[in-house]
Design a protein around this motif. Sequence first.
Motif, short mmCIF file in Angstrom:
data_model
loop_
_atom_site.label_atom_id
_atom_site.label_comp_id
_atom_site.label_asym_id
_atom_site.label_seq_id
_atom_site.Cartn_x
_atom_site.Cartn_y
_atom_site.Cartn_z
N GLU A 16 0.83 -1.21 0.00
CA GLU A 16 0.00 0.00 0.00
C GLU A 16 0.86 1.26 0.00
OE1 GLU A 16 -2.13 -3.03 2.76
OE2 GLU A 16 -0.09 -2.57 2.14
N VAL A 17 2.02 1.17 0.64
CA VAL A 17 2.96 2.30 0.68
C VAL A 17 3.56 2.53 -0.71
CG1 VAL A 17 5.18 3.07 1.62
CG2 VAL A 17 3.48 2.04 3.14
N ILE A 18 3.98 1.46 -1.34
CA ILE A 18 4.54 1.57 -2.69
C ILE A 18 3.52 2.18 -3.65
CG2 ILE A 18 5.45 0.26 -4.65
CD1 ILE A 18 6.55 -1.77 -2.55
N GLU A 19 2.28 1.69 -3.55
CA GLU A 19 1.21 2.19 -4.41
C GLU A 19 0.98 3.70 -4.20
OE1 GLU A 19 -3.52 1.27 -5.40
OE2 GLU A 19 -2.47 0.09 -3.87
N ALA A 20 1.02 4.12 -2.93
CA ALA A 20 0.81 5.54 -2.61
C ALA A 20 1.95 6.41 -3.16
CB ALA A 20 0.69 5.73 -1.10
N MET A 21 3.17 5.86 -3.20
CA MET A 21 4.34 6.63 -3.62
C MET A 21 4.45 6.81 -5.13
SD MET A 21 7.17 4.91 -1.10
CE MET A 21 8.58 5.70 -1.86
N ILE A 22 4.04 5.81 -5.89
CA ILE A 22 4.32 5.78 -7.34
C ILE A 22 3.92 7.06 -8.09
CG2 ILE A 22 3.62 4.64 -9.50
CD1 ILE A 22 3.92 1.96 -7.97
N PRO A 23 2.72 7.63 -7.89
CA PRO A 23 2.37 8.84 -8.66
C PRO A 23 3.30 10.01 -8.42
CG PRO A 23 0.42 7.89 -7.59
CD PRO A 23 1.60 7.19 -7.02
N TRP A 24 3.99 10.02 -7.27
CA TRP A 24 4.83 11.17 -6.91
C TRP A 24 6.22 11.09 -7.53
CZ3 TRP A 24 2.00 14.96 -5.05
CH2 TRP A 24 0.74 14.61 -4.56
N PHE A 25 6.52 9.98 -8.19
CA PHE A 25 7.76 9.88 -8.96
C PHE A 25 7.58 10.40 -10.38
CE2 PHE A 25 8.58 6.43 -5.82
CZ PHE A 25 9.83 6.84 -5.38
N GLY A 26 6.35 10.32 -10.90
CA GLY A 26 6.13 10.67 -12.30
C GLY A 26 5.08 11.74 -12.51
N GLU A 27 3.84 11.38 -12.30
CA GLU A 27 2.72 12.28 -12.59
C GLU A 27 2.79 13.57 -11.79
OE1 GLU A 27 -2.18 12.16 -12.43
OE2 GLU A 27 -1.01 10.39 -11.87
N HIS A 28 3.05 13.47 -10.50
CA HIS A 28 3.09 14.65 -9.61
C HIS A 28 4.53 14.91 -9.20
CE1 HIS A 28 -1.20 14.13 -9.55
NE2 HIS A 28 -1.13 13.01 -8.87
N TYR A 29 5.31 15.52 -10.07
CA TYR A 29 6.75 15.63 -9.85
C TYR A 29 7.19 17.00 -9.32
CZ TYR A 29 6.22 17.62 -14.54
OH TYR A 29 5.81 18.36 -15.60
N GLY A 30 6.23 17.84 -8.94
CA GLY A 30 6.57 19.20 -8.52
C GLY A 30 7.41 19.26 -7.25
N ASN A 31 8.10 20.38 -7.11
CA ASN A 31 8.90 20.67 -5.92
C ASN A 31 7.98 21.31 -4.88
OD1 ASN A 31 10.65 21.82 -4.00
ND2 ASN A 31 12.24 22.21 -5.53
#
Length: 380
Positions: free
Chosen positions: A18-33
């Motif tokens: 569940e943690v991995i799933e939650a993290m994935i979008p923040w590597f690509g789709e939501h990449y903002g600083n």
Amino acid sequence: MNYPIYLDYNATTPCAPEVIEAMIPWFGEHYGNAASKSHAYGWVAENAVEAAREQIANLIGAQVKEIIFTSGATEAINLAVKGTFELFKGEKQHFITCQTEHKAVLDTMKSIEESGAEVTYLPVDNHGKLSVKELQSSILPHTKMIALMWANNETGVIHPITEIAKLAEEKGIIFFTDAVQAAGKIPVSVGGIHLMAISAHKLYGPKGIGALYIRHNHSLPKPLAQIHGGGHEKGFRSGTLNVPAIVGFGKAAEMRLYEMKEESKRLEKLRDFLEIGLLRLPDSFLNGSQDRLSHVTNIAFGGVEGEDLLRKICQKLAVSSGSACTSISPKPSHVLQAMGLDADLGRASIRFSLGRNTTEQDILDAVGWVEKVVGELRGY
């Protein structure tokens, strides 16, 4: 790869799915600083960071603004200890810690000693427990900090944190606790505590992210920053935030808040089953007390050579002889030495730490394998 049975959860835990799933979008789709305040990419990242901050605060009973993100517990410890030492620069300073602390604390204490601080290293008894009375008698007029871990990483022994926090409060001394092994495993509250280090990878979150709780709205001062360059994290820790890891940390904290009570009961049964099986072996001893974390056991096996024991057991079981930082060292554990274990027995001690994926079959297999290895090494 054909991995061995994993019984080294105190070294690190696997990231929960569940943690991995939650993290994935923040590597690509939501990449903002998260520090980009002028556009939506930054706003979305900042919102995710603040949501995670709240999840972590909820785990330890803190306010959201009291959570400062770091690269891990070691950095949080350095910020707490060195930051406090530098705060009182020019004054006579005394710190109190314990001989059985993690090396991240002990090495940081040695560092401030070299810079002029006076440090008292409290002893423990043969069960790994410290005396609050001895702690109290160690306090000097110029004592600035008491630094004691919540639960020991090698034995699982739990210190009387509530009692220590009360003493520190009465004396007007900063109380810092390394709660890395406790947070997410047992209920943890920041009541009476001024500084607390925690780490994501010990509670099914990612590596490389931790936090320092810094108490607000209190007369005792806060530590000085150790990393400068932009004033991030309320000026306590500059640097671009690791948004994916922070999101994962938050998700892991949220999960542990709801899971840890039932999980602790399950693991205690498995741990006791393991312990009973191993202590049936002749000349085997429990290191530590019964007042400890429910998923940890540390057992000494007499009559065998430590390096041979660890090497052979690790063919089928992933275990360690101490903390992950020092597990390859042939030297006996400093924790077991402080408890009075002789060097040979200390080297022949194994820490077994159970976790979320541990099954009853794992424990049956573990007992059988250890019995076989110890028997062979003893020439049975």
